[in-house]
Write a protein that holds these residues in place. Sequence first.
Motif, PDB file in Angstrom:
ATOM      1  N   THR A  87       0.646  -1.293  -0.106  1.00  0.00           N
ATOM      2  CA  THR A  87      -0.069   0.039  -0.064  1.00  0.00           C
ATOM      3  C   THR A  87       0.803   1.119   0.125  1.00  0.00           C
ATOM      4  O   THR A  87       0.603   2.223  -0.807  1.00  0.00           O
ATOM      5  CB  THR A  87      -0.970  -0.073   1.193  1.00  0.00           C
ATOM      6  OG1 THR A  87      -1.843  -1.183   1.150  1.00  0.00           O
ATOM      7  CG2 THR A  87      -1.875   1.300   1.225  1.00  0.00           C
ATOM      8  N   LEU A  88       1.915   1.360   0.809  1.00  0.00           N
ATOM      9  CA  LEU A  88       2.659   2.560   1.088  1.00  0.00           C
ATOM     10  C   LEU A  88       3.991   2.599   0.245  1.00  0.00           C
ATOM     11  O   LEU A  88       4.073   3.876  -0.232  1.00  0.00           O
ATOM     12  CB  LEU A  88       3.122   2.437   2.418  1.00  0.00           C
ATOM     13  CG  LEU A  88       1.821   2.892   3.720  1.00  0.00           C
ATOM     14  CD1 LEU A  88       2.296   2.879   5.046  1.00  0.00           C
ATOM     15  CD2 LEU A  88       0.883   3.923   3.126  1.00  0.00           C
ATOM     16  N   VAL A  91       3.513   4.349  -3.259  1.00  0.00           N
ATOM     17  CA  VAL A  91       3.341   5.884  -2.975  1.00  0.00           C
ATOM     18  C   VAL A  91       4.506   6.541  -2.627  1.00  0.00           C
ATOM     19  O   VAL A  91       4.786   7.607  -3.045  1.00  0.00           O
ATOM     20  CB  VAL A  91       2.150   5.983  -2.102  1.00  0.00           C
ATOM     21  CG1 VAL A  91       2.041   7.470  -1.631  1.00  0.00           C
ATOM     22  CG2 VAL A  91       0.946   5.351  -2.408  1.00  0.00           C
ATOM     23  N   ALA A  92       5.176   5.978  -1.755  1.00  0.00           N
ATOM     24  CA  ALA A  92       6.637   6.438  -1.282  1.00  0.00           C
ATOM     25  C   ALA A  92       7.518   6.692  -2.517  1.00  0.00           C
ATOM     26  O   ALA A  92       8.121   7.758  -2.544  1.00  0.00           O
ATOM     27  CB  ALA A  92       7.144   5.852  -0.120  1.00  0.00           C
ATOM     28  N   ALA A  94       7.045   6.906  -5.827  1.00  0.00           N
ATOM     29  CA  ALA A  94       6.698   7.829  -6.665  1.00  0.00           C
ATOM     30  C   ALA A  94       6.954   9.289  -6.141  1.00  0.00           C
ATOM     31  O   ALA A  94       7.346  10.138  -6.823  1.00  0.00           O
ATOM     32  CB  ALA A  94       5.076   7.545  -6.922  1.00  0.00           C
ATOM     33  N   ALA A  95       6.578   9.524  -4.892  1.00  0.00           N
ATOM     34  CA  ALA A  95       6.783  10.762  -4.310  1.00  0.00           C
ATOM     35  C   ALA A  95       8.392  11.082  -4.240  1.00  0.00           C
ATOM     36  O   ALA A  95       8.675  12.177  -4.502  1.00  0.00           O
ATOM     37  CB  ALA A  95       6.323  10.671  -2.778  1.00  0.00           C
ATOM     38  N   ASP A 192       5.575   7.110 -12.073  1.00  0.00           N
ATOM     39  CA  ASP A 192       4.674   5.928 -12.659  1.00  0.00           C
ATOM     40  C   ASP A 192       5.548   4.703 -12.707  1.00  0.00           C
ATOM     41  O   ASP A 192       5.195   3.480 -12.037  1.00  0.00           O
ATOM     42  CB  ASP A 192       4.077   6.023 -13.775  1.00  0.00           C
ATOM     43  CG  ASP A 192       2.980   7.315 -13.750  1.00  0.00           C
ATOM     44  OD1 ASP A 192       2.291   7.378 -12.645  1.00  0.00           O
ATOM     45  OD2 ASP A 192       2.681   7.964 -14.801  1.00  0.00           O
ATOM     46  N   ALA A 195       6.573   3.442  -8.975  1.00  0.00           N
ATOM     47  CA  ALA A 195       5.605   2.933  -8.447  1.00  0.00           C
ATOM     48  C   ALA A 195       5.427   1.452  -9.083  1.00  0.00           C
ATOM     49  O   ALA A 195       5.369   0.610  -7.929  1.00  0.00           O
ATOM     50  CB  ALA A 195       4.410   3.911  -8.515  1.00  0.00           C
ATOM     51  N   ARG A 199       5.893  -2.096  -6.642  1.00  0.00           N
ATOM     52  CA  ARG A 199       4.883  -2.961  -6.512  1.00  0.00           C
ATOM     53  C   ARG A 199       5.471  -4.536  -6.765  1.00  0.00           C
ATOM     54  O   ARG A 199       5.162  -5.441  -6.004  1.00  0.00           O
ATOM     55  CB  ARG A 199       3.749  -2.677  -7.372  1.00  0.00           C
ATOM     56  CG  ARG A 199       2.907  -1.804  -6.492  1.00  0.00           C
ATOM     57  CD  ARG A 199       1.448  -1.483  -7.647  1.00  0.00           C
ATOM     58  NE  ARG A 199       1.670  -1.052  -8.716  1.00  0.00           N
ATOM     59  CZ  ARG A 199       1.422   0.330  -8.909  1.00  0.00           C
ATOM     60  NH1 ARG A 199       1.183   1.126  -7.685  1.00  0.00           N
ATOM     61  NH2 ARG A 199       1.754   1.089  -9.934  1.00  0.00           N
TER      62      ARG A 199
END
Length: 213
Positions: A87-88, A91-92, A94-95, A192, A195, A199
């Motif tokens: 989940t995290l 996001v991390a 990508a940030a 993109d 991320a 995954r």
Amino acid sequence: MPGSAPSLAEQAYASIRDRLVMLEIRPGEPINEDWLSNDLGVGRTPIREALKRLESERLVVAFPRRGTFATDVHISDLAHISEVRRTLEPVATAAAAERATDAERIALTALREDLATTGDPGDNAGLLRKDLGLHRAIYRCVHNPFLEDTLVRYDNLATRIWCVFVPRLSGMAGHVHEHVPLLSAIIDGDADTAAELTREHVAGFERAIRALI
């Protein structure tokens, strides 16, 4: 304060944490405060402050009148840890691709070059330490201290599981080298791709462990 030297408690915390993560302090082993105090060259108060923090991170557990022990590693925790990371972490990363400073991108480039020339593929302990360092470097680039702390905490727990299974695991070098394209995506600012690679990386970790159960 930013840029200030770490306190004795912070130094003790970092040292004990990594010994627990790498299973140099074995699961279930009692924590000897006197020995740690002498080994780290700090008083017992910083050791106790560090242990309180480590207990909140599920790396040690304290029992009244019995003492403090390294937590056991339960394979049943794998699904929970992986759920948080799936989940995290995308996001991390990508940030991180969007927010990393120029200096951080230069540092990540150096890490990528070092990883690409990693020597002995059989040095699993060395590879795991490198893996920890890479993850922590990426998390810093997120510039969100709350998310960074959470990511480090769950990566620590995942690494303990790696350490339990690493004697039976083949291809550890390949897993760590998956960071090369991930680092490239972050350095290039491709959120993109970063991320998606993350995954795949987290899913690959879970598959590799489950294949050994």
